[in-house]
Design an enzyme around this catalytic site. Structure first.
Site, PDB file in Angstrom:
ATOM      1  N   ALA A   1      -8.125  -5.703  -3.265  1.00  0.00           N
ATOM      2  CA  ALA A   1      -7.027  -6.327  -2.533  1.00  0.00           C
ATOM      3  C   ALA A   1      -5.679  -5.736  -2.919  1.00  0.00           C
ATOM      4  O   ALA A   1      -4.631  -6.272  -2.550  1.00  0.00           O
ATOM      5  CB  ALA A   1      -7.027  -7.834  -2.788  1.00  0.00           C
ATOM      6  N   CYS A   2      -5.692  -4.632  -3.650  1.00  0.00           N
ATOM      7  CA  CYS A   2      -4.449  -4.036  -4.143  1.00  0.00           C
ATOM      8  C   CYS A   2      -4.117  -2.775  -3.355  1.00  0.00           C
ATOM      9  O   CYS A   2      -4.986  -1.936  -3.106  1.00  0.00           O
ATOM     10  CB  CYS A   2      -4.585  -3.704  -5.631  1.00  0.00           C
ATOM     11  SG  CYS A   2      -3.004  -3.227  -6.370  1.00  0.00           S
ATOM     12  N   ILE A   3      -2.857  -2.621  -2.975  1.00  0.00           N
ATOM     13  CA  ILE A   3      -2.419  -1.427  -2.251  1.00  0.00           C
ATOM     14  C   ILE A   3      -1.284  -0.727  -3.000  1.00  0.00           C
ATOM     15  O   ILE A   3      -0.505   0.012  -2.412  1.00  0.00           O
ATOM     16  CB  ILE A   3      -1.997  -1.768  -0.808  1.00  0.00           C
ATOM     17  CG1 ILE A   3      -0.953  -2.886  -0.789  1.00  0.00           C
ATOM     18  CG2 ILE A   3      -3.211  -2.126   0.032  1.00  0.00           C
ATOM     19  CD1 ILE A   3      -0.389  -3.169   0.606  1.00  0.00           C
TER      20      ILE A   3
END
Length: 324
Positions: free
Chosen positions: A173-175
């Site tokens: 869920a990390c960008i």
């Protein structure tokens, strides 16, 4: 430095010395307690809440409560201690966190574990917070992160951290890697290997786990504990509601730096997604333990330490060839 990630590595089997995988000991001593497996759900609001924290502590698993309801943390510590359970909380580095630490000291509310939870943990302000906590609450086991380099590990350990957390932006869920150009996305496992060469204290591998075998790979390259987000979200006990789409059930999962978490589109480095509903978390944790027992048998040992000694091959993304 050789760079690789979980899908680029296969561990090499050794002669098996146990008759049954059930004989393999997956337990790990981390801080003042020993836990069934070296796995901890991510301290994210979409992964853990108080009810799940209670269940995990009651059943021999490590947990870290998130920091997104700061006013409830003191009561949470009391509730856990009233039940005879260990308390494990998260803090940030803002000024009011120092007042919170002072409150805990004044009320003699000493959590067994405190995690300083910052996206970029190699920071003067994280070092300052480590030193303050160790001065005010010296009995608490302090984990600090997140980090990506050996220099960062050395500095935080020297400041008094009892463990450090490795991983900048590799989570599902990390960008961060897309928004900033920085991070360990794509080379998280070799970042762990690199940091382990400097570490004198335990490491937590945080992010990038997509399969149960990645837990064993994390252990091989230096982790004492493995923090998992998406694989431990989506359960019956997880926060959030079940959503049904075209007859399939899902739960929401979002990053701690997402717009959903922040409540505004500001310095967003996370996203929201749906993960498949997976039933009860106890079944997933049992499966993780059984798979880790199998890993120990392949490593030719009886406990987790044997995994740290095995050879490995860099296969560069060919593990899943033919499986899609």
């Amino acid at each position: 430095m050789k760079t690789f990630d979980y899908d680029d590595i296969q561990l090499v089997p050794n002669k098996c010395v146990i008759k049954s995988r059930k004989e393999a000991d997956t337990s790990i001593e981390f801080g003042p307690h020993r836990f069934k497996i070296p796995v901890v759900p991510a301290n994210m609001e979409s992964v853990i809440n108080e009810d799940l924290a209670v269940w995990l502590a009651q059943n021999g698993y490590y947990y870290v409560m998130h920091r997104f309801e700061p006013a409830t943390r003191a009561a949470f510590i009391k509730h856990m201690h009233d039940r005879g359970l260990f308390a494990s909380i998260s803090v940030g580095i803002k000024d009011d966190e120092y007042q919170f630490i002072d409150l805990l000291k004044s009320e003699q509310l000493v959590p067994e574990y405190i995690t300083i939870d910052v996206a970029h943990g190699h920071s003067d302000y994280v070092i300052k917070m480590i030193q303050y906590i160790k001065k005010q609450l010296p009995e608490s086991f302090v984990t600090a992160g997140n980090l990506a380099t050996p220099d960062a590990v050395r500095e935080l350990e020297n400041a008094g951290a009892d463990a450090t957390k490795i991983g900048v932006g590799p989570g599902k869920a990390c960008i961060t890697k897309l928004k900033t150009g920085f991070g360990t996305g794509g080379w998280q496992l070799s970042a762990l290997r690199w940091c382990s060469k400097a570490a004198r204290k335990p490491l937590i591998a945080d992010g990038g786990i997509r399969h149960n075998g990645d837990i064993a790979k994390s252990i091989r390259f230096g982790a004492s504990m493995v923090m998992i987000g998406s694989l431990l979200a989506g359960h019956l006990e997880s926060p959030g509601h079940i959503i049904t789409i075209d007859g399939k059930r899902y739960k929401q999962y979002w990053g701690s730096a997402s717009e959903v978490q922040k409540g505004a589109y500001r310095n967003v480095e996370g996203k929201q997604m749906l993960v498949p509903f997976r039933g009860s978390i106890k079944d997933t944790l049992r499966e993780m333990q059984e798979d880790l027992q199998s890993s120990i048998s392949y490593a030719g040992g009886r406990d987790l330490e044997s995994i740290r000694k095995v050879d490995y091959e860099i296969v560069k993304n060919s593990i899943m060839d033919g499986d899609y």
